[in-house]
Scaffold this motif. Structure first.
Motif, PDB file in Angstrom:
ATOM      1  N   PRO A 253     -68.898 -98.852   9.156  1.00 12.82           N
ATOM      2  CA  PRO A 253     -69.217 -99.764   8.049  1.00 12.82           C
ATOM      3  C   PRO A 253     -68.533-101.119   8.211  1.00 12.82           C
ATOM      4  O   PRO A 253     -67.431-101.211   8.751  1.00 12.82           O
ATOM      5  N   GLU A 256     -64.452-101.712   4.065  1.00 13.91           N
ATOM      6  CA  GLU A 256     -63.846-100.411   3.791  1.00 13.91           C
ATOM      7  C   GLU A 256     -64.705 -99.660   2.789  1.00 13.91           C
ATOM      8  O   GLU A 256     -65.053-100.180   1.730  1.00 13.91           O
ATOM      9  N   ASP A 260     -63.628 -93.696   4.441  1.00 14.97           N
ATOM     10  CA  ASP A 260     -63.668 -94.533   5.635  1.00 14.97           C
ATOM     11  C   ASP A 260     -63.085 -93.781   6.817  1.00 14.97           C
ATOM     12  O   ASP A 260     -61.996 -94.084   7.287  1.00 14.97           O
ATOM     13  N   ARG A 261     -63.800 -92.769   7.286  1.00 15.88           N
ATOM     14  CA  ARG A 261     -63.305 -91.939   8.372  1.00 15.88           C
ATOM     15  C   ARG A 261     -64.471 -91.215   9.020  1.00 15.88           C
ATOM     16  O   ARG A 261     -65.583 -91.257   8.499  1.00 15.88           O
ATOM     17  N   GLU A 303     -64.201 -90.855  18.753  1.00 15.39           N
ATOM     18  CA  GLU A 303     -64.052 -91.795  19.869  1.00 15.39           C
ATOM     19  C   GLU A 303     -65.064 -92.938  19.795  1.00 15.39           C
ATOM     20  O   GLU A 303     -64.740 -94.080  20.069  1.00 15.39           O
ATOM     21  N   GLY A 305     -66.349 -94.232  17.152  1.00 13.74           N
ATOM     22  CA  GLY A 305     -66.108 -95.124  16.029  1.00 13.74           C
ATOM     23  C   GLY A 305     -64.742 -95.782  16.072  1.00 13.74           C
ATOM     24  O   GLY A 305     -64.503 -96.766  15.381  1.00 13.74           O
ATOM     25  N   GLY A 306     -63.821 -95.229  16.843  1.00 14.22           N
ATOM     26  CA  GLY A 306     -62.455 -95.745  16.839  1.00 14.22           C
ATOM     27  C   GLY A 306     -61.704 -95.318  15.602  1.00 14.22           C
ATOM     28  O   GLY A 306     -60.781 -95.988  15.152  1.00 14.22           O
ATOM     29  N   TYR A 307     -62.106 -94.182  15.031  1.00 12.07           N
ATOM     30  CA  TYR A 307     -61.437 -93.704  13.818  1.00 12.07           C
ATOM     31  C   TYR A 307     -60.127 -93.022  14.157  1.00 12.07           C
ATOM     32  O   TYR A 307     -59.976 -92.445  15.236  1.00 12.07           O
ATOM     33  N   ASP A 308     -59.175 -93.060  13.210  1.00 11.76           N
ATOM     34  CA  ASP A 308     -57.943 -92.303  13.417  1.00 11.76           C
ATOM     35  C   ASP A 308     -57.870 -91.134  12.442  1.00 11.76           C
ATOM     36  O   ASP A 308     -56.850 -90.497  12.290  1.00 11.76           O
ATOM     37  N   PRO A 335     -57.960 -87.619  20.277  1.00 12.56           N
ATOM     38  CA  PRO A 335     -56.728 -88.374  20.538  1.00 12.56           C
ATOM     39  C   PRO A 335     -55.595 -87.807  19.683  1.00 12.56           C
ATOM     40  O   PRO A 335     -55.818 -87.415  18.532  1.00 12.56           O
ATOM     41  N   ASP A 337     -53.152 -88.754  17.991  1.00 18.78           N
ATOM     42  CA  ASP A 337     -52.705 -89.243  16.679  1.00 18.78           C
ATOM     43  C   ASP A 337     -53.814 -89.181  15.629  1.00 18.78           C
ATOM     44  O   ASP A 337     -53.710 -89.780  14.571  1.00 18.78           O
ATOM     45  N   THR A 338     -54.886 -88.433  15.918  1.00 16.01           N
ATOM     46  CA  THR A 338     -55.965 -88.312  14.936  1.00 16.01           C
ATOM     47  C   THR A 338     -55.510 -87.417  13.783  1.00 16.01           C
ATOM     48  O   THR A 338     -55.036 -86.302  14.000  1.00 16.01           O
TER      49      THR A 338
ATOM     50  N   ASP B  22     -60.706-106.550   6.411  1.00 12.20           N
ATOM     51  CA  ASP B  22     -61.781-105.839   7.114  1.00 12.20           C
ATOM     52  C   ASP B  22     -61.807-106.225   8.585  1.00 12.20           C
ATOM     53  O   ASP B  22     -62.030-105.375   9.443  1.00 12.20           O
ATOM     54  N   ARG B  25     -59.204-104.235  10.291  1.00 17.72           N
ATOM     55  CA  ARG B  25     -59.641-102.855  10.519  1.00 17.72           C
ATOM     56  C   ARG B  25     -60.577-102.772  11.731  1.00 17.72           C
ATOM     57  O   ARG B  25     -60.469-101.874  12.551  1.00 17.72           O
ATOM     58  N   HIS B  26     -61.475-103.756  11.866  1.00 15.15           N
ATOM     59  CA  HIS B  26     -62.390-103.743  13.004  1.00 15.15           C
ATOM     60  C   HIS B  26     -61.655-103.986  14.322  1.00 15.15           C
ATOM     61  O   HIS B  26     -61.996-103.387  15.338  1.00 15.15           O
ATOM     62  N   ARG B  29     -59.944-100.725  15.218  1.00 14.23           N
ATOM     63  CA  ARG B  29     -60.895 -99.705  15.692  1.00 14.23           C
ATOM     64  C   ARG B  29     -61.461-100.076  17.057  1.00 14.23           C
ATOM     65  O   ARG B  29     -61.686 -99.206  17.893  1.00 14.23           O
ATOM     66  N   ARG B  32     -58.938 -99.089  19.589  1.00 12.87           N
ATOM     67  CA  ARG B  32     -58.936 -97.626  19.780  1.00 12.87           C
ATOM     68  C   ARG B  32     -60.116 -97.189  20.632  1.00 12.87           C
ATOM     69  O   ARG B  32     -59.978 -96.366  21.529  1.00 12.87           O
ATOM     70  N   ARG B  33     -61.287 -97.762  20.334  1.00 13.39           N
ATOM     71  CA  ARG B  33     -62.471 -97.398  21.117  1.00 13.39           C
ATOM     72  C   ARG B  33     -62.289 -97.788  22.575  1.00 13.39           C
ATOM     73  O   ARG B  33     -62.777 -97.127  23.483  1.00 13.39           O
ATOM     74  N   LYS B  40     -46.910 -98.789  17.495  1.00 11.86           N
ATOM     75  CA  LYS B  40     -46.850 -98.663  16.033  1.00 11.86           C
ATOM     76  C   LYS B  40     -45.452 -99.006  15.554  1.00 11.86           C
ATOM     77  O   LYS B  40     -44.468 -98.794  16.254  1.00 11.86           O
TER      78      LYS B  40
END
Lengths: 606, 208
Positions: A253, A256, A260-261, A303, A305-308, A335, A337-338, B22, B25-26, B29, B32-33, B40
């Motif tokens: 999205p 936020e 959001d996961r 992976e 989405g790059g979500y944690d 990963p 730390d997910t 936002d 956040r992008h 992410r 991470r991708r 941290k």
């Protein structure tokens, strides 16, 4: 975000200027990361969500359905309800509401699909159609307008929307929606497409209900005398969720959102059968996904989405047959730390190991009723000992906030049951003070009471909703009993009443709904925009008495949703209702088949 | 061995409508991708060590947003750029990256931004010669002349270098004042961000 340039490239004049003047403009730009590139095709479907972007983008169901339609050959776009500021600006600037991906007016699409997640979102459907200058009633939409389709949990009682909707798809969307797209395309391919031909063919698909094919006769007092043809509509049932379609990659999205996961659905359905819970019956049978399937789905979403954070959703994740092994597999493949989030853990499935997964310091219980007697009535097999033991464990792990959810106005409820809520709070406080290694701070207890709403396809579908006097007296009783020991919050009476009316509504509500919308009702589920005064006026103008819907219904009456078959037999629901009055629990399907009816079409592995 | 990367990215293709949070956040992410492990912070709520240039206005496209990120493993700026861009949204693509031995405090260093203003016609030199320039803010009218470093007429628009950072001239307020005086409707595009009014580049502050 961002595959599409709204700036500059949009064909809507002035859209850019409007975007700069509204709250959260990225709700309306589309172009999310991971959004598939779309091109206008033969069957252009726009998935419409009758609530804001942040709510709709958190919904897994519409993603699954979109995937199914895509597999069936459709071009699938998305649209969410614009907040009032943007809706007003669209009207002022004469820009129609548009699909986010293709930036075309909703009126251009071949079919609009609305997801019915809760009854109080129905005015938003009319609002969205209206913002694209589409006639609200199905009979007023000629071949030049899109077909309007609805699905989602509330579609199990489609009648309050019957006049506005061309077709409903009831039940699981995985297979039914793919077949629906294929049916549409085959008619186009053969050059014999018309709305009526399509609706006729679609009505042969499991789960499809075409309201214009049915005639409902009602007596003067509103009671249904007959429905013709006497043809039931069976809900669509996806028997194997492991091989079923599932989004291969996430759409991240722009802003936020509520959840959001990354989200996986570990199983569909619930073994428990709490007697008030509609989801517990309409999503039967219970179908857990395999660990391998879930691990692969989780990996692709996290992976990609790059979500944690990964949420393991279901109605009762603690009942997943192999939860420990599933968590082990997810940890091994994601990963390191997910964070794994397990919502809907039941009291008796909470233990220290899972708690440690959580960053939260707040613990949520839903005993739903204060006394053991009333919990037996509703078949919620949670005991006070379990709640207190779990609370004690949680306190020694560092938890210091407890949220408790209850319902008020349940069948057979007395003042003693209400006061038992306060005494449960007292006992939780005692456990806190007796826990030696608790945190050195104050304990917060939040008690939230909602008003019981009788829902179709539950054993309580015939029950009356408590009267305003009764509800408000009991809320006051509870408020006094709790004093300062807990923070109390409750639902607005009008809001619960309207939800109750629409949950068991019939076709007479279509006029009421349209009038309420014309008077300005939208976003009825949002406290600050809800206008009960306009709603009750609309009922009065049409001579429809809301009490008709909130009363106790006779077991021999024809219910508006009787022609829908979700595979739960009426006899089973009646038997469950009788047991409720005797205070007998039925217990989980895991303790043996309770013969609800689903066993006739599916071999449950409990 | 950790590494610190300063990178510059664009905000366009719709991303200009994202809020500062936002965007953050992008970026997180996207990293991470890309499999780029961000260090941290320590403490009860660890957060990724990622520092952004000051927030600009929503709806203003830009080719010059900066970010400093502390990574767990060493990486060259070239490899960073290709891995980040492969994983980042189209509207937040990077257009420059530099390695640094120390963390560049971009939030404190950045003091000026350059915009191209379109949609409003005026003589830049004569505005520059005036002693004051009044804009309306929530607190009333204020003179912001000292926050306008240079104005120059160019093809079809005006290039403006104005205060940005701890002391800021908000483009929306500036634009409203220009539109009110000269008619039209001013639109802004951010073309650069600098650490002084002589356009010293942010990347000139990296250390070897």
């Amino acid at each position: 975000m961002i595959e599409h340039a709204v700036g500059g490239r949009s064909k809507f004049l002035n859209l850019e200027r409007i975007l700069k003047t509204v709250e959260k403009p990225a709700r309306y730009t589309g172009g999310e990361y991971g959004e598939p590139a779309l091109s206008w095709g033969t069957f252009n479907y726009c998935m419409c969500f009758p609530d804001v972007y942040e709510v709709g983008m958190s919904n897994l169901g519409i993603r699954i359905v979109s995937e199914a339609l895509t597999r069936g050959g459709a071009t699938v776009d998305r649209c969410f309800t614009p907040w009032k500021d943007f809706g007003d600006k669209l009207r002022e600037s004469k820009i129609p509401l548009y699909g986010l991906g293709l930036q075309r007016s909703l009126a251009d699409y071949d079919m609009l699909g609305f997801s019915l997640q809760y009854e109080l979102s129905y005015t938003n459907i009319l609002y969205m159609l209206d913002l694209a200058n589409i006639p609200l009633r199905a009979k007023d939409r000629g071949e030049e307008y899109p077909l309007v389709q609805c699905g989602g949990p509330c579609a199990v009682n489609p009648e309050p929307l019957a006049e506005f909707v061309d077709l409903f798809v009831i039940g699981d969307g995985e297979e039914s929606m793919q077949v629906l797209a294929e049916t549409y395309l085959s008619l186009k391919r053969d050059g014999i497409f018309s709305k009526s031909e399509f609706l006729y063919r679609a009505s042969k698909i499991d789960g499809v209900y075409v309201p214009s094919h049915y005639k409902v006769s009602q007596a003067e007092d509103g009671k249904i005398i007959g429905v013709s043809p006497a043809q039931t509509v069976k809900k669509a049932l996806c028997k194997d969720l492991n091989t079923a379609v599932f989004p291969k990659s996430p759409i991240v999205p722009n802003i936020e959102v509520v959840h959001d996961r990354a989200v996986i659905e570990v199983m569909r359905g619930c073994y428990r059968g709490c007697r008030f819970c509609q989801a517990g019956f309409i999503y039967r049978p219970v179908r857990p996904r395999d660990i391998d399937t879930l691990t692969a789905q989780a990996k692709a979403l996290v992976e990609g989405g790059g979500y944690d954070e990964l949420s393991m959703n279901s109605l009762s994740t603690g009942d997943y047959p192999n939860l420990r092994e599933l968590i082990r597999s997810l940890k091994a493949h994601l990963p390191c730390d997910t964070h794994l989030a397990l919502p809907s853990l039941r009291v008796d499935s909470f233990d220290g190991e899972f708690a440690m997964e959580s960053r939260k310091s707040s613990l949520t219980f839903a005993p739903e009723a204060g006394s053991q007697r009333l919990r037996d009535v509703i078949n919620k097999d949670v005991t006070e000992e379990e709640v207190l033991r779990t609370a004690g464990q949680a306190f020694s792990l560092g938890y210091r906030t407890v949220k408790l959810y209850f319902m008020l106005g349940l069948p057979t409820e007395t003042d003693e049951d209400i006061l038992a809520i306060a005494s449960l709070v007292d006992k939780i406080r005692d456990v806190w003070f007796k826990t030696p290694n608790r945190q050195k701070c104050a304990l917060n207890i939040n008690v939230s009471v909602s008003t019981f709403i009788p829902k179709p396809f539950t054993p309580f579908q015939w029950e009356a909703q408590a009267s305003r006097e009764d509800v408000e007296r009991k809320q006051e009783l509870l408020r006094k009993a709790l004093g300062k020991k807990a923070k109390l919050s409750w639902n607005d009476y009008h809001c619960s009443r309207l939800e109750a009316v629409f949950a068991r509504g019939d076709r007479r509500l279509c006029d009421v709904l349209e009038t309420a919308y014309r008077k300005g009702c939208i976003f009825d589920g949002w406290t600050d925009l809800f206008r009960p005064d306009l709603w009750w006026q609309s009922f009065e103008e049409h001579g429809v008495n809301p009490d008709f819907y909130t009363r106790e219904w006779g077991e021999d009456e024809i219910l508006p949703w009787d022609f829908i078959d979700v595979y739960i037999t009426k006899q089973f629901l009646q038997k469950e209702r009788a047991k409720a009055y005797r205070g007998e629990i039925t217990g989980s399907c895991q303790t043996g088949c309770k013969a609800c009816g689903v066993q006739e079409v599916f071999r449950c592995k409990a | 061995m950790q590494s610190i990367i300063l990178f510059r990215y664009a905000k366009d293709h719709g991303a200009e409508y994202l809020s500062h949070l936002d965007v953050m956040r992008h970026l997180q992410r996207s990293l991470r991708r890309a499999g780029l492990d961000v260090k941290k912070s320590e403490g009860f709520h660890p957060h990724p060590l990622l520092h952004m240039s000051p927030p600009g206005g929503t709806g203003i496209p830009s080719v010059a947003e900066y970010c400093v990120v502390e990574l767990v493993s060493p990486i060259t700026s070239g490899e960073f750029l290709s891995r980040y861009n492969a994983a980042a949204p189209k509207g937040l693509q990077a257009n420059g990256a530099w390695e640094s031995a120390t963390r560049v405090n971009i939030a404190a260093l950045i003091t000026a931004a350059e915009y191209i203003i379109e949609g409003v016609r005026f003589d830049a030199d004569s505005v520059m010669k005036e002693p004051n320039f009044i804009v309306q803010t929530k607190k009333g009218s204020i003179d912001v002349k000292d926050r306008i470093y240079s104005l120059k007429n160019t093809d079809g628009g005006v290039t403006a270098l104005i205060a940005f950072g701890n002391v800021t001239l908000r483009p929306d307020a500036f634009g409203e004042a220009l539109s009110a005086r000269f008619g039209g409707e001013a639109t802004f595009r951010k073309t650069g961000v600098y650490t002084d009014s002589n356009r010293r580049a942010v990347e000139s502050h990296v250390t070897k």
